[in-house]
Design an enzyme around this catalytic site. Sequence first.
Site, mmCIF file in Angstrom:
data_model
loop_
_atom_site.group_PDB
_atom_site.id
_atom_site.type_symbol
_atom_site.label_atom_id
_atom_site.label_comp_id
_atom_site.label_asym_id
_atom_site.label_seq_id
_atom_site.Cartn_x
_atom_site.Cartn_y
_atom_site.Cartn_z
ATOM 1 N N ASP A 9 0.869 -1.185 0.000
ATOM 2 C CA ASP A 9 0.000 0.000 0.000
ATOM 3 C C ASP A 9 0.901 1.229 0.000
ATOM 4 O OD1 ASP A 9 -3.149 0.762 1.187
ATOM 5 O OD2 ASP A 9 -1.583 2.285 1.134
ATOM 6 N N ASP A 110 -3.847 2.511 -5.129
ATOM 7 C CA ASP A 110 -2.520 2.505 -4.485
ATOM 8 C C ASP A 110 -2.172 1.205 -3.780
ATOM 9 O OD1 ASP A 110 -3.897 2.702 -2.024
ATOM 10 O OD2 ASP A 110 -2.338 4.014 -1.197
ATOM 11 N N GLU A 111 -2.886 0.111 -4.084
ATOM 12 C CA GLU A 111 -2.493 -1.126 -3.415
ATOM 13 C C GLU A 111 -2.728 -2.372 -4.248
ATOM 14 O OE1 GLU A 111 -5.154 -1.918 0.168
ATOM 15 O OE2 GLU A 111 -5.620 0.160 -0.325
#
Length: 365
Positions: A9, A110-111
């Site tokens: 993340d 974002d992960e």
Amino acid sequence: MDRVIIHVDMDYFYAAIEEREDPSLKDKAVVVCMYSNRGEESGAVSTSNYIARKAGIRSAMPCKQAKALKPDAVFLPVRREFYEEVSARVMDILRSHADSEDSFEKISIDEAFLEISENCGGDFEKAEKIGLQIKHDVIEHEKLTCSVGIGPNKLIAKMASSFRKPDGMTIVKPEDVRNFLNPMPVKKLWGIGKVTEEKLQQMGIETLGQLAVYDTQELIAQFGKNRGIWLKKASSGIDESPVTERSSADQIGRMASLKEDTRDDEMILALLKELVDDVMKKVDLRRISFRSVTVTVIFSNFRMVTKSRTLNHPVSDRSILQETAREMMLQLLHESSMNCRRIGVRVGNLQQNIGQKSLFEYFER
Ligand code: DCP
Ligand code: MG
Ligand code: MG
């Protein structure tokens, strides 16, 4: 062999990108806001850097409230498209460390999850090295930090990545799962929301350790069969869900490590041909055509380079893929004298064939 899953993340993603683009923001509180069309004063906080978080600013908070908490913070509007571009490059880096292109799953901007069971041979010491390498690659290529979680399944990896943030890495070996989960408050379990948390509290269950030893039948009575069993399993650290590429609808790819790091073009091209064959099997099975071809090389120092080409029209032709991939691979190889560690090939811009043949083939013959 033990399954080994990594979850990555990015740290304060939108705000970190803004900091990177404008170094003068570095020591300031930065708040990225999603403004509504009613002007600057209305809107909600998308994210903020850690300096702003110290003042109590949180995602989803009204921007007005954030401004009251920290009047000297820098407020910036969301630039979603730009962040998507950065995200795509980060995802390419992460994908390059997964066992194969299929062992990669992006779950938000974002992960992502990566399965690395094969790459580390089920060994958590090796997994740790891969985790460090990922952090290193992301910093080097994108000047951004991320937090990494490593565990025997997705649930544990996901919870491990948020255990130490920002710029953290947490490794939870199978034998450490219970100790990792037991003391946590139930709300920390990935998948538990406010409603479940409150209901569990009313039942006198505060921690995951308490939940894990709670009577299963009682949980089923309270939450229904599926949810009850899930609560029991998840709080015990059990999660069998596979890592699967969700966006594979528009991409098919394979990636593999060479038997040893090498600069022998013959060996590299032989592996490329195997990968092309694998990709073509899937292309045939799904009866699709592709219009873009991408090849990737990861050198022994983990530097990654890629090359893409868009074809004039969609094809589902093995020899076109083979030739295009081969040509681009040779170009990439000639750009560096470094040994190669891993290579990959993928096709994109997919479209369904009409009948067995692509539209193009249909009109050509
Ligand atoms: N985001 C958003 N609105 C929210 C939550 C998140 O627009 N309510 C956006 C902005 C974030 C990005 O998604 O930068 C990623 O979300 P994360 O939850 O991972 O949060 P951050 O990356 O910002 O911070 P952290 O360091 O805690 O991961
Ligand atoms: Mg994040
Ligand atoms: Mg996130």
